[in-house]
Design a protein around this motif. Structure first.
Motif, short mmCIF file in Angstrom:
data_model
loop_
_atom_site.label_atom_id
_atom_site.label_comp_id
_atom_site.label_asym_id
_atom_site.label_seq_id
_atom_site.Cartn_x
_atom_site.Cartn_y
_atom_site.Cartn_z
N UNK A 271 -0.70 -12.02 -5.50
CA UNK A 271 -0.08 -11.03 -4.61
C UNK A 271 0.43 -9.83 -5.39
N UNK A 272 1.06 -10.08 -6.54
CA UNK A 272 1.59 -8.97 -7.35
C UNK A 272 0.47 -8.07 -7.83
N UNK A 273 -0.67 -8.66 -8.20
CA UNK A 273 -1.80 -7.86 -8.66
C UNK A 273 -2.36 -7.02 -7.53
N UNK A 274 -2.46 -7.59 -6.34
CA UNK A 274 -2.95 -6.85 -5.17
C UNK A 274 -2.03 -5.68 -4.85
N UNK A 277 -2.26 -2.86 -7.35
CA UNK A 277 -3.52 -2.11 -7.20
C UNK A 277 -3.59 -1.40 -5.85
N UNK A 278 -2.49 -1.48 -5.08
CA UNK A 278 -2.39 -0.83 -3.76
C UNK A 278 -3.45 -1.32 -2.78
N UNK A 279 -3.78 -2.60 -2.89
CA UNK A 279 -4.66 -3.24 -1.92
C UNK A 279 -3.78 -3.77 -0.79
N UNK A 280 -4.01 -3.34 0.45
CA UNK A 280 -3.13 -3.76 1.55
C UNK A 280 -3.28 -5.25 1.87
N UNK A 281 -2.22 -5.80 2.44
CA UNK A 281 -2.22 -7.21 2.82
C UNK A 281 -2.24 -7.32 4.34
N UNK A 282 -3.04 -8.23 4.84
CA UNK A 282 -3.15 -8.46 6.28
C UNK A 282 -1.84 -8.99 6.86
#
Length: 344
Positions: A271-274, A277-282
């Motif tokens: 989760x921290x890596x996502x 990297x500014x990858x959104x979470x559902x």
């Protein structure tokens, strides 16, 4: 291929395998009447602070859900659940096959509320033709939910109060319960759950066991004849000690909580890596399931090295996917995934 598509792909924790080998030639009574099942029941009662609880061991989650729900409902009744709940979307109509309808409610963050339960109950009884409609007979929730979110103590207290006032047994599916209990921000304990729910189960299949779920019944009115119903539903394992040994091991020296905590910590690295990297979470999941929203290109790149599940398409280019960690997830595999996320 490094697999993150489910949290039950591995076999069992080594300590469980050791105990199964050590006891392999024991001759014990069958059907859960052995000393290992007795010891496991006592350990679970102790950890739940519920000496009077009945504890039954079944093989899997769908079997536990089906047996518990069918044991509670009368023929004209249905079970209230989130439309995203496991019994609604992932059990192939097992509940309906017993003759009972799943009465679906729209969830918020995977959860249903006491207000919704009270509303659907009132709507039923205010209908002048209510005897022509499936009657709400109980409430089903899971913790964590299908999207990895968790119920707070106040939310469960509110649900419990409404259910008891309306005479609706409250059933909590705990297939991944350890991961909820070890999540950051969780304020629920097993004694809380035992106090507020009429019946719940502690999952082993997804948390270190080869197979098995421990059904805990706290409401006196739900206890009679449950073993008859386990047998009738094909759930009474002849070599019952195989279940008892596994839960005996999981609840000795805090193993269940230790390995649950490991899975959550691995998920938080992902989760921290996502997030970095500014990858959104559902959804915002504090548990072992993480749901990033990836483009088709990102999915193609990661799929070269990792197995994960496409959860739901969002548009022509983006989909929510699911990464699961488990008690057995290796940190080096997570670190490799984190590095590849950074390269996207």
């Amino acid at each position: 291929m490094i697999r993150f598509e489910c949290d039950y792909g591995e076999g069992a924790h080594p300590l469980i395998l050791e105990r199964l080998v050590e006891t392999n030639f024991e001759q014990t009574p069958g059907y859960g009447e052995d000393v290992h099942c007795a010891r496991a029941r006592e350990l679970i009662r102790d950890i739940c602070c519920r000496d009077s609880a009945d504890v039954h061991f079944l093989v899997g989650g769908t079997q536990a859900n089906m047996t518990v729900i069918a044991s509670i409902l009368r023929p004209h009744q249905g079970v209230i659940a989130a439309s995203t709940g496991h019994i609604s979307i992932h059990e192939t109509g097992a509940i309906e096959a017993t003759g009972h309808k799943v009465i679906e409610l729209p969830p918020t963050d995977g959860k249903i509320t006491s207000v919704q339960v009270e509303s659907v109950h009132a709507r039923h009884w205010s209908d002048t033709a209510h005897e022509h409609i499936v009657q709400p007979g109980m409430v089903y929730i899971s913790n964590p939910t299908e999207t990895g979110t968790i119920y707070s103590l106040s939310e469960l207290q509110s649900l419990s109060e409404v259910c008891r006032r309306l005479g609706l047994p409250l059933f909590l599916d705990g297939a991944r319960l350890g991961y909820a209990l070890e999540a950051d921000g969780n304020d629920l304990t097993l004694p809380d759950i035992a106090e507020l729910c009429d019946v719940f189960y502690i999952g082993g299949t997804k948390i270190g066991a080869l197979f098995g779920e421990a059904v805990v019944i706290t409401a006196e009115r739900l206890k009679p004849d449950f073993r008859y119903l386990i047998k009738q539903r094909g759930g009474m394992l002849a070599k019952g000690r195989l279940l008892g040994i596994q839960f005996e091991t999981l609840f000795t020296d805090g193993l269940y909580f230790e390995i649950s905590r490991h899975a959550v910590s691995m998920a938080m690295l992902i989760r921290d890596a996502l997030t970095a990297h500014k990858i959104p979470l559902y959804c915002q999941s504090p548990t072992n399931q993480q749901f990033p929203i990836l483009t088709r290109r990102q999915i193609d790149v990661l799929s070269l090295k990792y197995a994960f599940e496409t959860w739901t398409p969002l548009d022509d280019d983006r989909s929510a996917v699911r990464f699961c960690t488990s008690w057995a997830t290796r940190e080096e595999d997570v670190r490799a995934l984190v590095e590849d996320i950074r390269k996207l």
